[in-house]
Design a protein around this motif. Sequence first.
Motif, PDB file in Angstrom:
ATOM      1  N   UNK A 156       0.820  -1.207   0.000  1.00 45.28           N
ATOM      2  CA  UNK A 156       0.000   0.000   0.000  1.00 45.28           C
ATOM      3  C   UNK A 156       0.859   1.264   0.000  1.00 45.28           C
ATOM      4  N   UNK A 157       2.129   1.105   0.384  1.00 48.63           N
ATOM      5  CA  UNK A 157       3.040   2.246   0.468  1.00 48.63           C
ATOM      6  C   UNK A 157       4.133   2.198  -0.584  1.00 48.63           C
ATOM      7  N   UNK A 158       4.636   1.010  -0.863  1.00 49.79           N
ATOM      8  CA  UNK A 158       5.722   0.847  -1.828  1.00 49.79           C
ATOM      9  C   UNK A 158       5.285  -0.053  -2.979  1.00 49.79           C
ATOM     10  N   UNK A 159       5.679   0.298  -4.176  1.00 51.41           N
ATOM     11  CA  UNK A 159       5.313  -0.504  -5.340  1.00 51.41           C
ATOM     12  C   UNK A 159       6.551  -0.798  -6.177  1.00 51.41           C
ATOM     13  N   UNK A 160       6.586  -1.961  -6.796  1.00 55.13           N
ATOM     14  CA  UNK A 160       7.701  -2.339  -7.653  1.00 55.13           C
ATOM     15  C   UNK A 160       7.498  -1.724  -9.034  1.00 55.13           C
ATOM     16  N   UNK A 161       8.439  -0.891  -9.450  1.00 58.68           N
ATOM     17  CA  UNK A 161       8.387  -0.252 -10.754  1.00 58.68           C
ATOM     18  C   UNK A 161       9.150  -1.062 -11.805  1.00 58.68           C
ATOM     19  N   UNK A 162      10.190  -1.764 -11.368  1.00 59.04           N
ATOM     20  CA  UNK A 162      10.995  -2.551 -12.302  1.00 59.04           C
ATOM     21  C   UNK A 162      11.599  -3.740 -11.563  1.00 59.04           C
ATOM     22  N   UNK A 163      11.594  -4.892 -12.202  1.00 53.96           N
ATOM     23  CA  UNK A 163      12.236  -6.088 -11.657  1.00 53.96           C
ATOM     24  C   UNK A 163      12.597  -6.979 -12.843  1.00 53.96           C
ATOM     25  N   UNK A 164      13.838  -6.887 -13.295  1.00 50.38           N
ATOM     26  CA  UNK A 164      14.246  -7.670 -14.456  1.00 50.38           C
ATOM     27  C   UNK A 164      15.727  -8.025 -14.380  1.00 50.38           C
ATOM     28  N   UNK A 165      16.200  -8.710 -15.428  1.00 48.11           N
ATOM     29  CA  UNK A 165      17.569  -9.243 -15.417  1.00 48.11           C
ATOM     30  C   UNK A 165      18.250  -8.987 -16.761  1.00 48.11           C
TER      31      UNK A 165
END
Length: 218
Positions: free
Chosen positions: A182-191
Amino acid sequence: MTTDDARTSWDGIYAARPVATDPRPNVRLTETVTGLPPGDALELGCGEGGDTLWLARQGWRVTAVDVSAVAVERLTTLARSLGLGDRVTAERHDLGATFPESPEGTEGFEGGFDLVTAHYLHTPYDLDRAAVLRRAAHALRPGGRLLVVDHGSTAPWSWNQDPDVHHPSPQEVADGLALDPATWTIERADAPRRTATGPDGTTAEVTDHVLVIVRRTA
């Protein structure tokens, strides 16, 4: 291994290297930050200072920390020689024990940074990395970003050549932080992959694990 062991070891590593006069920034930093409005940034594990100096040249005010006094002193001297001393504050911290203050002068939990960056914050010494990165997320202002870049493969020059070493994925790292969605969101997660150059000038294709987390609310 003790904090003193870590400090002594990293001081020795940096003292054995020639003084860097124009350290390069990491490509994952430049591609993430380009286009963002400058603000207050925190770099965890600044090393020779390529990322810190690049950010300062873009107008950011940067707090740079490292466990090595040699690295911190060299970065302070270099920033001043480049006319960036008013934008760079370099501090020595064992992040397992102390954390830099936010620009407001209160502990990082209060959320004073627009960007916190941690590139290859790996060490053979004891460090609760998840706790450090969780604290870094709390150090963000609303709208601020936490950029974590880890090794996703073993380069020929890596200090850990264990063929069975596990490189946690960006999602695994995010899960380990246990941040409230609710406070933090993942904007990018890749390799993504890239060609890297080692300390001896040799090159190899390596994988980076890239995680960007945005703080949405206070």
